[in-house]
Enzyme design. Structure first.
Site, PDB file in Angstrom:
ATOM      1  N   ASP A 197      25.870  65.128  66.517  1.00 52.20           N
ATOM      2  CA  ASP A 197      25.800  64.133  67.602  1.00 52.20           C
ATOM      3  C   ASP A 197      26.108  62.701  66.991  1.00 52.20           C
ATOM      4  OD1 ASP A 197      24.257  62.401  69.371  1.00 52.20           O
ATOM      5  OD2 ASP A 197      23.400  64.045  69.949  1.00 52.20           O
ATOM      6  N   ILE A 198      26.884  62.176  67.814  1.00 44.93           N
ATOM      7  CA  ILE A 198      27.407  60.916  67.499  1.00 44.93           C
ATOM      8  C   ILE A 198      26.246  59.616  67.475  1.00 44.93           C
ATOM      9  CG2 ILE A 198      27.886  59.733  69.980  1.00 44.93           C
ATOM     10  CD1 ILE A 198      30.249  60.131  66.931  1.00 44.93           C
ATOM     11  N   HIS A 231      24.218  72.151  76.241  1.00 42.21           N
ATOM     12  CA  HIS A 231      24.334  72.108  74.684  1.00 42.21           C
ATOM     13  C   HIS A 231      22.752  72.202  74.210  1.00 42.21           C
ATOM     14  CE1 HIS A 231      23.959  68.086  76.556  1.00 42.21           C
ATOM     15  NE2 HIS A 231      23.223  68.067  75.695  1.00 42.21           N
ATOM     16  N   HIS A 285      20.307  70.745  71.163  1.00 41.37           N
ATOM     17  CA  HIS A 285      20.100  69.823  69.682  1.00 41.37           C
ATOM     18  C   HIS A 285      19.620  70.866  68.713  1.00 41.37           C
ATOM     19  CE1 HIS A 285      20.714  65.982  72.099  1.00 41.37           C
ATOM     20  NE2 HIS A 285      20.473  66.739  73.272  1.00 41.37           N
TER      21      HIS A 285
HETATM   22  P1  5GP Z   1      21.550  65.251  76.307  1.00 44.83           P
HETATM   23  O1  5GP Z   1      22.710  65.387  77.461  1.00 44.83           O
HETATM   24  O2  5GP Z   1      21.082  66.347  75.940  1.00 44.83           O
HETATM   25  O3  5GP Z   1      20.340  64.420  77.029  1.00 44.83           O
HETATM   26  O4  5GP Z   1      22.237  64.188  75.337  1.00 44.83           O
HETATM   27  C1  5GP Z   1      23.599  64.385  74.926  1.00 44.83           C
HETATM   28  C2  5GP Z   1      23.771  64.006  73.567  1.00 44.83           C
HETATM   29  O5  5GP Z   1      25.249  64.047  73.449  1.00 44.83           O
HETATM   30  C3  5GP Z   1      23.199  62.859  72.974  1.00 44.83           C
HETATM   31  O6  5GP Z   1      22.352  62.910  71.970  1.00 44.83           O
HETATM   32  C4  5GP Z   1      24.390  61.966  72.742  1.00 44.83           C
HETATM   33  O7  5GP Z   1      24.142  61.124  71.806  1.00 44.83           O
HETATM   34  C5  5GP Z   1      25.664  62.880  72.522  1.00 44.83           C
HETATM   35  N1  5GP Z   1      26.759  62.436  72.884  1.00 44.83           N
HETATM   36  C6  5GP Z   1      27.248  61.673  73.971  1.00 44.83           C
HETATM   37  N2  5GP Z   1      28.468  61.646  73.765  1.00 44.83           N
HETATM   38  C7  5GP Z   1      28.954  62.099  72.653  1.00 44.83           C
HETATM   39  C8  5GP Z   1      30.399  62.205  72.093  1.00 44.83           C
HETATM   40  O8  5GP Z   1      31.300  61.743  72.575  1.00 44.83           O
HETATM   41  N3  5GP Z   1      30.281  62.886  70.908  1.00 44.83           N
HETATM   42  C9  5GP Z   1      29.184  63.376  70.374  1.00 44.83           C
HETATM   43  N4  5GP Z   1      29.490  64.052  69.088  1.00 44.83           N
HETATM   44  N5  5GP Z   1      28.176  63.435  70.796  1.00 44.83           N
HETATM   45  C10 5GP Z   1      27.908  62.726  72.107  1.00 44.83           C
END
Ligand code: 5GP
Length: 132
Positions: free
Chosen positions: A31-32, A95, A97
């Site tokens: 995660d970035i 996805h 985590h």
């Molecule tokens: P969620 O959709 O589960 O609420 O969060 C999405 C997750 O994806 C976040 O923790 C965010 O930091 C991560 N994320 C968003 N954009 C990118 C990206 O371009 N690259 C990576 N590696 N992670 C990302």
């Protein structure tokens, strides 16, 4: 602008990532904006918004892949547990985590993410890399 999700663009190598493992159907990358060192996202290569829309085969494949990644993480990172969470409020591509945790607070998505250097991210990626 591409109509594909940011994760599909990572899968297609159109965008960079710190990929630790992949198989035919799934990919794992850092995660970035990590909550903890080694925070990994487990993503199906099939672009589906809601994880619960995956068919049984893809869903099982994703969770089995996540299990293998988590077992590998636990061997390499000192922590009490590998926490698993599905959120999906930010990126509309299913996805999971996986987060190395010692306390409930380590899974608090309201917290500010860690600020890691590229070198630190590369080192964590190298540590967690394995062949599926
Ligand atoms: P969620 O959709 O589960 O609420 O969060 C999405 C997750 O994806 C976040 O923790 C965010 O930091 C991560 N994320 C968003 N954009 C990118 C990206 O371009 N690259 C990576 N590696 N992670 C990302």
């Amino acid at each position: 602008m591409s109509s594909h999700s940011i994760f599909t663009r990572i899968i297609n190598r159109e965008l960079p990532s710190y990929t630790v493992c992949e198989d035919m159907e799934n990919i794992a990358f850092l995660d970035i904006n990590p909550l903890r060192r080694g925070h990994i996202l487990i993503v199906p290569k099939l672009e589906v918004d809601n994880i619960f829309s995956l068919n049984e085969k893809s869903y099982n494949s994703l969770f089995f892949f996540a299990k293998r990644v988590a077992i590998n993480m636990k061997k390499k990172i000192t922590c009490n547990r590998i926490g698993m969470s599905v959120v999906g409020l930010d990126v509309p591509h299913a996805h999971i985590h996986l987060i190395p945790i010692n306390s409930f607070e380590d899974m608090n998505f309201n917290k500010s993410p860690l600020k890691l250097t590229e070198e630190e991210m590369l080192n964590i990626c190298q540590l967690l890399k394995f062949t599926a």
